[in-house]
Design a protein around this motif. Structure first.
Motif: not given
Lengths: 276, 291
Positions: B115-117, B119-120, B122-124, B126, B129-130, B133, B228
């Motif tokens: 759930i926490v990791t 976050t990263a 999603k960025w990578i 996306n 982004l990530g 990009a 998760d």
């Protein structure tokens, strides 16, 4: 089994190993980096992100908006509460299995462990209904109970593998010298068992800390620990990467630090005793 | 009396754990099995109606996707995680410096909540982004990496994140296996001039068969339980293209108010787990009786 290799190979291997380590850590490091950037900078290309100015503002905002402290204390209470309660029940059971094994001991142990393989969804709904009736929904008490029960087989199993390493001869010698059961447990078994109990405690605190299935399903605002809090932050109506990262960093920092200082226990715990 | 107590005590202290697991797991699974045979909707009903829920389940395209995803995801995840884990283990077995620290680093993803990791990740993942990009920034303007929003490919992003999370763990298991191979045999083979890759493929890896089996069991049950991961990365979307049985059940129970469907899907998952776990337990028990 470690083979002899030349110094040059050794250096190459070490460099590769650390590079892979960096790759594996990258998502975690990146959360850390993003958490110190402004929301506008956090959605730029990686190089621009790194060059952007560093700021602490996200941490302030997260705390202000959502009371991080409350969720943090929920996590602590739920993780430690369920683990300690589980240990209280599991220590006698594991002790009995390790020192007074019967023909059925291994079967019971395997059977207990096998339940851990079953998907939690199978028991989710009855527990949900039970929680509504007992008023345990969205309460820390309820989560402590559920996580204790969920992790009980693992706790018993881990303690068993540790207890079995305690030589039985010592206990026999004590018995010969006329030690009672109580003395045996109190003065011989307990001091030798403490490292194993501590490792089991560590692993289960981590498991309970990370638990998402039950916390998402059984808590709302009041008892939500950090996992549920983060999940609520990443709501569909637009992502706030920088703030989400700040919240995430605060949620994983305790585990990263705890894990680093107890590397051996972490490795052994996560591999269920396969790696010592 | 005291003697009787000392004899019975081991059984008595075992009882709470035993009963807790029995009631909590099997009692509630029994309840779920019962409800899966009723017409329960928002509230549970207890009047048996046969297999209507299962008929409905197998006719549902969403379940079809979720169940198919379980196999796509499960097979890819298990194979890739095992291969990577083995490669990493062989690499770490070459007398690496500060091996302890490296092992911990490799295991970190497993010790942290997805759930926490997520976050990263999603960025990578996306688009905009990530990865996309970054590669575009290197001059490949037409490069596109939109798996996470593409219904046909989104499930593979779940595989990537799952492999990332577990390969360090598999590595640790395999490393223990490599270390337990008898060194004398290896030395003898080296003296005989057998090339290293043959030593691995003919001696070391075959002798690690039990570890492959337990790694497989652990990964398989992780795959079936995956919840998760999906919640953190895609939430089951786009549409329901990344649904897995666990998220299907969750959606049925909590957003659709269809307990009967939720219960029947839970039972099917249970059946899948049993077909994998029961043979394993059986072989474990048999091994015990022979040893």
């Amino acid at each position: 089994m470690a083979r002899s290799v030349t110094t040059q190979r050794k250096i190459t291997n070490t460099v590769i190993a650390w590079f892979v380590g960096f790759l594996i850590c990258f998502p975690i490091l990146w959360i850390l980096v993003l958490s110190f950037k402004t929301e506008a900078d956090a959605i730029k290309t990686p190089i621009e992100v790194l060059r952007a100015t560093w700021t602490f503002e996200n941490y302030g905002i997260v705390q202000e908006r959502s009371d991080y402290g409350k969720h943090f204390s929920n996590s602590v209470i739920i993780a430690f509460g369920s683990t300690v309660l589980g240990l209280l029940i599991a220590i006698p059971a594991a002790w009995s299995m390790a020192f007074v094994p019967s023909k059925r001991t291994k079967d019971i142990l395997l059977w207990m462990l096998s339940t851990k393989m079953l998907p939690a969804v199978g028991v989710l709904y009855p527990i949900y209904l039970l929680f509504i009736q007992l008023g345990l929904l969205d309460s820390r008490m309820g989560l402590v109970l559920v996580l204790m029960l969920i992790n009980l087989p693992i706790i018993v199993w881990m303690l068993y593998t540790y207890f079995r390493e305690i030589p039985g001869e010592i206990l026999e010698a004590a018995r010969m010298d006329g030690a009672t059961l109580r003395e045996e447990v109190l003065f011989i078994l307990t001091p030798m068992a403490i490292p194993g109990i501590a490792s089991t405690l560590l692993l289960n605190v981590i498991l309970a800390w990370n638990e998402a299935f039950w916390t998402l399903n059984l808590t709302a605002a009041k008892a939500a620990p950090l996992t549920a809090f983060i999940a609520s932050y990443s709501s569909p109506e637009g992502l706030f990467y920088a703030k989400l990262s700040a919240a995430s960093t605060m949620a994983i920092a305790p585990i990263l630090i705890l894990g680093w200082f107890s590397q051996k226990q972490l490795v052994r715990g996560l591999t269920f005793g396969a790696v010592k | 009396m005291t003697e009787w107590l000392e004899n019975q005590l081991p059984k008595m202290v075992l009882a709470p754990s035993f009963i807790a697991v029995l009631v909590f797991v099997y009692g509630f699974i029994g309840w779920t099995a019962w409800v899966s045979l009723t017409r329960s909707k928002l509230l549970p009903k207890y009047e048996l109606k046969g297999f209507v829920q299962y008929d409905k389940l197998f006719a549902s395209p969403r379940w079809d996707t979720a169940f198919g995803n379980l196999f796509t995801f499960g097979i890819l995840f298990i194979v890739i995680a095992m291969v990577l884990g083995l490669v990493l283990a062989i690499m770490l077995d070459q007398k690496i410096r500060v091996e302890g620290a490296i092992r911990t680093i490799y295991l970190y993803p497993m010790a942290l909540s997805m759930i926490v990791t997520g976050t990263a990740w999603k960025w990578i993942l996306n688009p905009g982004l990530g990865i996309e990009a970054t590669v575009r920034g290197w001059g490949f303007e037409n490069f596109s990496f939109d798996w996470v929003v593409n219904p046909d490919f989104a499930i593979y992003t779940i595989v990537i994140a799952a492999v990332w999370q577990s390969s360090g763990f598999v590595m640790a298991l395999f490393l223990a296996g490599l270390r337990s191979v008898d060194e004398e045999i290896i030395k003898a083979a080296q003296v005989d001039g057998i090339p290293t890759w043959r030593i691995y493929s003919s001696i070391i890896i075959p002798s690690m068969a039990p570890i492959f089996l337990s790694a497989f069991i652990v990964l398989a049950h992780l795959a079936i339980k995956s919840f998760d991961l999906v919640i953190a990365l895609t939430g089951g979307g786009p549409g329901y293209s990344t649904d897995l049985p666990a998220t299907y059940m969750y959606a049925m129970a909590f957003s659709r108010g269809d307990i009967g469907q939720a219960a029947s899907s839970a039972m099917v998952m249970m059946a899948v787990v049993f077909t994998i776990v029961v043979p394993y337990l059986y072989s474990e028990l048999r091994a015990k009786n022979h040893g």
